[in-house]
Each structure stands twice: as C-alpha cells, then as structure tokens.
Design an enzyme around this catalytic site. Structure first.
Site, PDB file in Angstrom:
ATOM      1  N   ASP A 102     -61.584 -19.849  15.645  1.00 60.40           N
ATOM      2  CA  ASP A 102     -60.751 -20.606  16.589  1.00 60.40           C
ATOM      3  C   ASP A 102     -60.051 -21.784  15.912  1.00 60.40           C
ATOM      4  O   ASP A 102     -59.750 -22.790  16.541  1.00 60.40           O
ATOM      5  CB  ASP A 102     -61.585 -21.099  17.772  1.00 60.40           C
ATOM      6  CG  ASP A 102     -62.711 -22.049  17.353  1.00 60.40           C
ATOM      7  OD1 ASP A 102     -62.856 -22.325  16.139  1.00 60.40           O
ATOM      8  OD2 ASP A 102     -63.454 -22.527  18.241  1.00 60.40           O
ATOM      9  N   HIS A 362     -17.361  -6.090  30.188  1.00 61.52           N
ATOM     10  CA  HIS A 362     -17.755  -6.716  31.448  1.00 61.52           C
ATOM     11  C   HIS A 362     -18.499  -5.737  32.357  1.00 61.52           C
ATOM     12  O   HIS A 362     -18.125  -4.581  32.473  1.00 61.52           O
ATOM     13  CB  HIS A 362     -16.539  -7.215  32.254  1.00 61.52           C
ATOM     14  CG  HIS A 362     -15.315  -7.476  31.444  1.00 61.52           C
ATOM     15  ND1 HIS A 362     -15.038  -8.697  30.922  1.00 61.52           N
ATOM     16  CD2 HIS A 362     -14.302  -6.659  31.057  1.00 61.52           C
ATOM     17  CE1 HIS A 362     -13.901  -8.646  30.244  1.00 61.52           C
ATOM     18  NE2 HIS A 362     -13.437  -7.424  30.311  1.00 61.52           N
ATOM     19  N   ASN A 376     -13.146   2.060  24.251  1.00 60.46           N
ATOM     20  CA  ASN A 376     -13.017   0.969  25.216  1.00 60.46           C
ATOM     21  C   ASN A 376     -13.725   1.388  26.506  1.00 60.46           C
ATOM     22  O   ASN A 376     -13.371   2.400  27.114  1.00 60.46           O
ATOM     23  CB  ASN A 376     -11.555   0.650  25.512  1.00 60.46           C
ATOM     24  CG  ASN A 376     -11.433  -0.547  26.448  1.00 60.46           C
ATOM     25  OD1 ASN A 376     -11.472  -1.688  26.024  1.00 60.46           O
ATOM     26  ND2 ASN A 376     -11.293  -0.263  27.742  1.00 60.46           N
ATOM     27  N   ALA A 379     -14.401  -2.436  32.655  1.00 62.28           N
ATOM     28  CA  ALA A 379     -15.297  -3.193  33.529  1.00 62.28           C
ATOM     29  C   ALA A 379     -15.805  -2.323  34.671  1.00 62.28           C
ATOM     30  O   ALA A 379     -15.071  -1.529  35.246  1.00 62.28           O
ATOM     31  CB  ALA A 379     -14.565  -4.404  34.084  1.00 62.28           C
ATOM     32  N   ALA A 422      -9.086   4.764  36.103  1.00 62.19           N
ATOM     33  CA  ALA A 422      -9.881   3.761  36.803  1.00 62.19           C
ATOM     34  C   ALA A 422     -10.396   4.316  38.123  1.00 62.19           C
ATOM     35  O   ALA A 422      -9.692   5.018  38.844  1.00 62.19           O
ATOM     36  CB  ALA A 422      -9.044   2.515  37.048  1.00 62.19           C
TER      37      ALA A 422
END
EC number: 2.7.7.23
Length: 460
Positions: A102, A362, A376, A379, A422
């Site tokens: 210890d 993101h 790429n 988001a 998208a």
C-alpha cells in the site's frame, strides 16, 4: 548479489470502507500493488513473493505469473506475514526486501539505493526511514549516542521521549535472508497490539551485536502508506504531479497542469500541447505536434502526429497523422481514422474505418462502416446498422458524396464516386458513378396552408 522481495498484500484495509482489497485501489490508473511491484523490479529480484489474504484471488490476478504467492489466513502482524514467505525463501543466500503493498509512491530508484546502502555497509538489516514533521502514528527509529539504530518502537508502545522523535519507520526493509527467518522464530506477541511485529527483529540483531542500519529517504512523500481515502487522494495528487512533470521535462506543454489527469502508462511525444481539464487514460499514445483542447477525454487510443482534438471523447481508437476531431465528437471503440480525416461537431463513429481526407463535419452517426478516402459525409447522415438482433456493415467507396440527412440502411454498399441526394433513404446497392435519389417526391398544394391552424387566417 542475489536479491529477493516480499510484498505484504494480505490486509483488508478496513479504513478504506470498501469491498475491494486495499492494495487494489488505484492511483493514476494502476493498483497500488502494481505501482509497488514495478518499483520492486528495479532491484531485479531473483524471486518475488506476495503475501495475500483478504480476497486473495483478486489480488493474485493482478500480478499473475510475475510473483510467487503465500497465503496469510489470519492477519497477526507484519512479522507473521513475513513468516508466511519462509516456505519460498528459507535457506537462500542473499538480501530480501520487505515492502508493504500500500505504498504506491515509493520509487525504484529509492529501493535500489536502499539495497546498495545495505550491501555497502554490510548490514544484516537496513530500515528505510524518513523524517516526518508530524510523526504521530508511525513507528519511531531509536538511535544511541553514536547514531546507531538500536530499535524501532511502535506508536502505542512509545514512551514520552520516543514519541518526540522525528525519524520514522516507513515499513520497508532489507534483510540478510537467512538471518531474517532465523530471527523471526524468536519474536513474540508481547506488545500493546498483541501481534508479531517485524520490527522486533531489530532488537534481536542488536542483542547479537549484528549491524543494523537506516537509509533515510530524501522525499518524505515516498513513505506514504495508504490506509484510507484521504491518503489515497494524497497519493493521487503526488503521482499526478510526478507524471505531468515527467512529460514537461520531455517536451510536453501543459497550459494548466493542475487540472489535467494523465495515467501512468500514457505516452506523450514532444511538442504536444495540452490544455486544461484533459483526461488521458490507459495505454494511450499521443503523437508529436498534436493539440488536445479543453475537456478532451482519451482512453486506450493512439493519436498520430499533428492531430487536433477539440473537446471530444475518444475510446480504443487509432488516429493517423493530421486528423482533426470535434468539438463534441465521440469516437467509440474500434474506430480507425486515416490521414487528414475530419470528424466534426456532434459526430459519433463506432467500429469503423475511415479513409484519408474523408470529412464528416456535423451531426452524423457512422457505425460498423468501411468508408473510403476523400468522401464527403453530409450533416445528419446515419448508418442504420442494427436491426434489434444483429449489426450490419455499410461500405462507402472512394470520393463518394453522401448528401445531408441520408439514411443508409445496412447491409449496404455505395460505390466509388457515387452521390446520394439530400434526404435519401438508401437500402440497396448504389453503383459507382451513380446518383441516387431516395426521398419521396415533393408535392406542393398552393394556398392549402391557409386552412391550417398555424396560419394567421386559419381556423382556431
């Protein structure tokens, strides 16, 4: 010169108020027992014997095949604990270090100096001592007018004069191995504690006109024995200071070292900049030129040269050179990022390999995926990898463009140079060089909004 070591690790540690054996409480990422054992290795012991007792299998597992073990069924004092090691060391020629499990702050350098002092002075016993401003609770070193050690007296057995002495026993010793076990046969429990005191062998050696010496520690902190959570916190503070100072000497810059937590096995290359409130744990390596900003947490990970990690969590991951992460990103176990990958704010990656120069800037989840280079990822992109029972893989080829709010339902492959529009939900293979539009077709109803409640002229 043959050295041996006995590590005392049988105690429960009642004052810790814990189900965990005392020596298994951690300081800077390692158990106290591991810290002690690493320091003991500095004397190159021919054999190390660890005395175990309370929850012995847990303690044994920490050192495994690095040590021999003996079991102390009843804790009847330090002398009794050392007696248990006789079956392993009886009759051997050499010098035996006895140390408590210890004492995590003791250094290998100090133990090596203790052994050298013992040998050079031809002592039969050498006590590692320290000078304490407040010696209460410690055993005192009693010397004669010539400065020779004549005995060690425990706090409860000390008279008024002895209680004023400042030189204290740290609980670490070196003995002539044969004489140690011969003397142990002569000690009794005739003391205030009713225990076998290891320290009683000093008086036995003195009575036989054998030479007993004391080596005084330069740094009192090394003598700290941890018996409660207060002492554990003190040990943590001292160890943290040692670790940050070591890295600073080796070329690491800390903007606020008092707020940084770095564990013992972390490796940091020169020219790393670490801001405040950074935590580095486990077997983590940080490459040269990397910047870790405030609030970053990294465990068991390899971070390459010239990376920037901004207020993010990284677990069991590998980052190549030039990677940028964060703010507020989370790299979970099994993540590998190649050179110059960018993982931006609120992006989570798990169990995935991402090729060089790919960007996910993101609000994205990438799980169980193989992502090519120069991709790429827009988001809001989600890899849907779990059906409630099994995980499935998503493969994205080089130079692909994943549009914002794409939902990729695995198992799925998106080919090289492909583009998803998208808002698309993709569940089938996307061939190379293709554009896929997976969203519902837009329908516009002119004037219809006037009939809805939100519109100023709508119904109430």
């Amino acid at each position: 010169m043959t050295n041996y070591a006995i590590i005392l690790a049988a105690g429960k540690g009642t004052r810790m108020t814990s189900d965990l054996p005392k020596v298994l409480h951690k300081v800077s990422g390692l158990t106290m027992l591991e810290h002690v054992f690493r320091s003991v290795k500095a004397i190159n012991p021919e054999k190390a014997v660890t005395v175990i007792g309370h929850k012995s299998e847990m303690v044994r597992a920490v050192l495994a095949d690095q040590s021999a073990f003996v079991h102390q069924t009843e804790q009847l004092g330090t002398g009794h604990a050392v007696m248990m090691a006789e079956t392993q060391l009886e009759g051997l020629e050499g010098h035996t270090l006895v140390i408590a499990g210890d004492t995590p702050l003791i250094t290998g350098e100090s133990l090596k100096s203790l052994i050298d002092f013992h040998v050079n002075h031809k002592n039969v016993a050498t006590i590692l001592t320290a000078t304490a401003q407040d010696p209460f609770g410690y055993g005192r070193i009693v010397r004669n007018k010539d400065g020779e050690v004549i005995k060690i007296v425990e706090q409860k057995d000390a008279n008024e004069y002895e209680q004023q002495l400042k030189e204290i026993n740290t609980g670490t010793y070196v003995f002539d191995n044969k004489r140690l076990f011969e003397a142990l046969k002569c000690i009794t429990t005739n003391n205030a504690q009713g225990e076998y005191y290891l320290t009683d062998v000093v008086a036995i050696f003195r009575a036989n006109k054998e030479k007993v010496g004391a080596y005084i520690l330069r740094d009192f902190n090394e003598s700290l024995g941890v018996n409660d959570r207060v002492a554990l916190a003190t040990a943590e503070t001292v160890m943290r200071q040692r670790i940050t100072q070591k890295h600073m000497v080796n070329g690491v810059t800390f903007q606020n070292p008092e707020t940084v937590y770095i564990e013992s096995d972390v490796e940091i290359a020169p020219d790393v900049l670490i801001e405040g409130n950074v935590t580095l744990k486990g077997r983590t390596h940080i490459g040269s030129g990397t910047v870790l900003t405030n609030g970053t947490y990294i465990v068991d990970s390899e971070i390459g040269d010239n990376c920037v990690v901004t207020n993010s969590m990284i677990e069991s991951s590998v980052l190549a050179a030039g990677v940028t992460v964060g703010p507020y990103a989370h790299l979970r176990p099994g993540t590998t990022l190649d050179r110059e990958v960018h993982i931006g704010n609120f992006v989570e990656v798990k169990g995935s390999h991402i090729g060089e120069k790919t960007k996910a800037g993101h609000l994205t989840y990438i799980g169980n995926a193989q992502v090519g280079s120069s991709v790429n990822v827009g988001a809001g992109t989600i890899t849907v990898n779990y059906d409630g029972q099994n995980k499935y893989e998503t493969v994205i080829g080089d130079h692909a463009f994943i549009g914002s709010n794409s939902t990729l339902i695995a198992p799925l492959e998106v080919g090289d140079n492909a583009l998803t529009a998208a808002g698309s939900t993709i569940s089938k293979t996307v061939p190379a060089d293709s554009i896929v539009i997976g969203g519902s077709r837009q329908v516009t109803k002119e004037g219809y909004a006037k009939r809805l409640a939100h519109h100023p002229s709508g119904s109430k």
